[in-house]
Design an enzyme around this catalytic site. Structure first.
Site, PDB file in Angstrom:
ATOM      1  CG  LEU A  94      -1.911  -1.162   1.254  1.00 23.48           C
ATOM      2  CD1 LEU A  94      -2.460  -1.387   2.658  1.00 23.48           C
ATOM      3  CD2 LEU A  94      -3.046  -0.901   0.261  1.00 23.48           C
ATOM      4  CG  ASN A 108       0.070  -7.110   7.664  1.00 25.90           C
ATOM      5  OD1 ASN A 108      -0.796  -7.749   7.072  1.00 25.90           O
ATOM      6  ND2 ASN A 108       1.359  -7.308   7.446  1.00 25.90           N
ATOM      7  CG  HIS A 110       4.942 -10.596   8.137  1.00 29.07           C
ATOM      8  ND1 HIS A 110       4.840 -10.555   6.760  1.00 29.07           N
ATOM      9  CD2 HIS A 110       6.185 -11.031   8.419  1.00 29.07           C
ATOM     10  CE1 HIS A 110       6.001 -10.935   6.234  1.00 29.07           C
ATOM     11  NE2 HIS A 110       6.825 -11.233   7.211  1.00 29.07           N
ATOM     12  CB  SER A 137       4.714 -10.410  13.961  1.00 28.78           C
ATOM     13  OG  SER A 137       5.917 -11.103  14.204  1.00 28.78           O
ATOM     14  CG  LEU A 145       6.868  -4.808   3.099  1.00 27.31           C
ATOM     15  CD1 LEU A 145       5.391  -4.746   2.762  1.00 27.31           C
ATOM     16  CD2 LEU A 145       7.660  -5.460   1.978  1.00 27.31           C
ATOM     17  CG  ASP A 146       5.882  -7.172   6.169  1.00 31.58           C
ATOM     18  OD1 ASP A 146       4.666  -6.986   6.233  1.00 31.58           O
ATOM     19  OD2 ASP A 146       6.423  -7.869   5.286  1.00 31.58           O
ATOM     20  CD  GLU A 175      -0.740 -16.705  10.022  1.00 27.73           C
ATOM     21  OE1 GLU A 175      -1.588 -15.987   9.474  1.00 27.73           O
ATOM     22  OE2 GLU A 175       0.198 -17.248   9.401  1.00 27.73           O
TER      23      GLU A 175
HETATM   24  C1  GAR Z   1      -1.485 -15.873   6.368  1.00 26.45           C
HETATM   25  O1  GAR Z   1      -0.532 -16.848   6.668  1.00 26.45           O
HETATM   26  C2  GAR Z   1      -0.920 -14.488   6.622  1.00 26.45           C
HETATM   27  O2  GAR Z   1      -0.072 -14.433   7.737  1.00 26.45           O
HETATM   28  C3  GAR Z   1      -0.152 -14.257   5.356  1.00 26.45           C
HETATM   29  O3  GAR Z   1      -0.970 -14.764   4.333  1.00 26.45           O
HETATM   30  C4  GAR Z   1      -1.754 -15.845   4.855  1.00 26.45           C
HETATM   31  C5  GAR Z   1      -3.201 -15.581   4.540  1.00 26.45           C
HETATM   32  O4  GAR Z   1      -4.011 -16.658   4.900  1.00 26.45           O
HETATM   33  N1  GAR Z   1       0.133 -12.872   5.158  1.00 26.45           N
HETATM   34  C6  GAR Z   1       1.218 -12.411   4.535  1.00 26.45           C
HETATM   35  O5  GAR Z   1       2.053 -13.143   4.059  1.00 26.45           O
HETATM   36  C7  GAR Z   1       1.302 -10.907   4.458  1.00 26.45           C
HETATM   37  N2  GAR Z   1       2.567 -10.512   3.916  1.00 26.45           N
HETATM   38  P1  GAR Z   1      -5.590 -16.476   5.030  1.00 26.45           P
HETATM   39  O6  GAR Z   1      -6.053 -15.801   3.731  1.00 26.45           O
HETATM   40  O7  GAR Z   1      -6.099 -17.868   5.143  1.00 26.45           O
HETATM   41  O8  GAR Z   1      -5.853 -15.626   6.230  1.00 26.45           O
END
Ligand code: GAR
Length: 191
Positions: A94, A108, A110, A137, A145-146, A175
């Site tokens: 973004l 977010n 990550h 995280s 970024l991140d 997560e």
């Molecule tokens: C998750 O593992 C999230 O942490 C990652 O994408 C996946 C989405 O899964 N995000 C990133 O890599 C952001 N840079 P989901 O669509 O099942 O929630």
């Protein structure tokens, strides 16, 4: 109650856990919109099944014009009047202008123990580095970024035999626990 919009690009499993936690009252907030840059995102149907409004701003017609794409997203988001934006597997970078709009109010998730492994392929990079511990995280989004302040992390042991998929699957379980906890605390802090 604060209004939450969730940005997704794919399957939306984190979005589902956030919406369910809000619906159950575990997070004192209301999910008002699930917005995807990807019309094929599996999470869109899941959001509709949960009774949450959805919208798509397909990034492809913008042909790399990030400012114009973000402006289109902003227009859609502003109609929903969210107080908080949660990126949940949203895979577009973004612009600073977009992020500034919700400065301090955009989160977010990550899949690494930040500041390690910003960007993509986090699980393979952790395995390649011989890390014994990986994880996830949740952080405040800034224009780096991140790179914004980390609000919560969960650790996952890396096993000798792990592929990136194995490790990613175990991290994803964490997560789904971490993101609702962090959002619940974030909302309380903002009362
Ligand atoms: C998750 O593992 C999230 O942490 C990652 O994408 C996946 C989405 O899964 N995000 C990133 O890599 C952001 N840079 P989901 O669509 O099942 O929630």
């Amino acid at each position: 109650m604060p209004r939450v919009a969730i940005l997704i690009s794919g399957g939306g499993s984190n979005m589902v856990t956030l919406v369910k936690a809000m619906h159950m009252g575990a997070i004192a907030a209301t999910p008002v919109l699930v917005l995807s840059n990807n019309p094929e995102a599996g999470g869109l149907a899941k959001a509709r099944d949960l009774g949450v409004e959805t919208a798509v701003v397909d990034h492809r017609p913008f042909k790399g014009d990030r400012a114009a794409f973000d402006a289109a997203m902003l227009a859609v988001l502003q109609k929903a009047q969210p107080d908080i934006i949660c990126c949940a597997g949203f895979m577009r970078i973004l612009t600073a202008e977009f992020i500034d709009h919700w400065a301090g109010k955009m989160l977010n998730i990550h899949p690494s123990l930040l500041p390690k492994y910003k960007g993509l392929n986090t699980h393979q990079r952790a395995i390649d580095a011989g890390d014994k511990v990986a994880g996830v995280s949740v952080h405040v989004v800034t224009s780096e970024l991140d790179g914004g302040p980390v609000l919560g992390q969960a650790e996952v042991e890396v096993r000798e035999s792990d592929t990136a998929e194995d490790l990613g699957a175990r991290v994803l379980v964490q997560e789904h626990i971490l993101y609702p906890q962090v959002l619940a605390n974030f909302v309380k802090r903002d009362d």
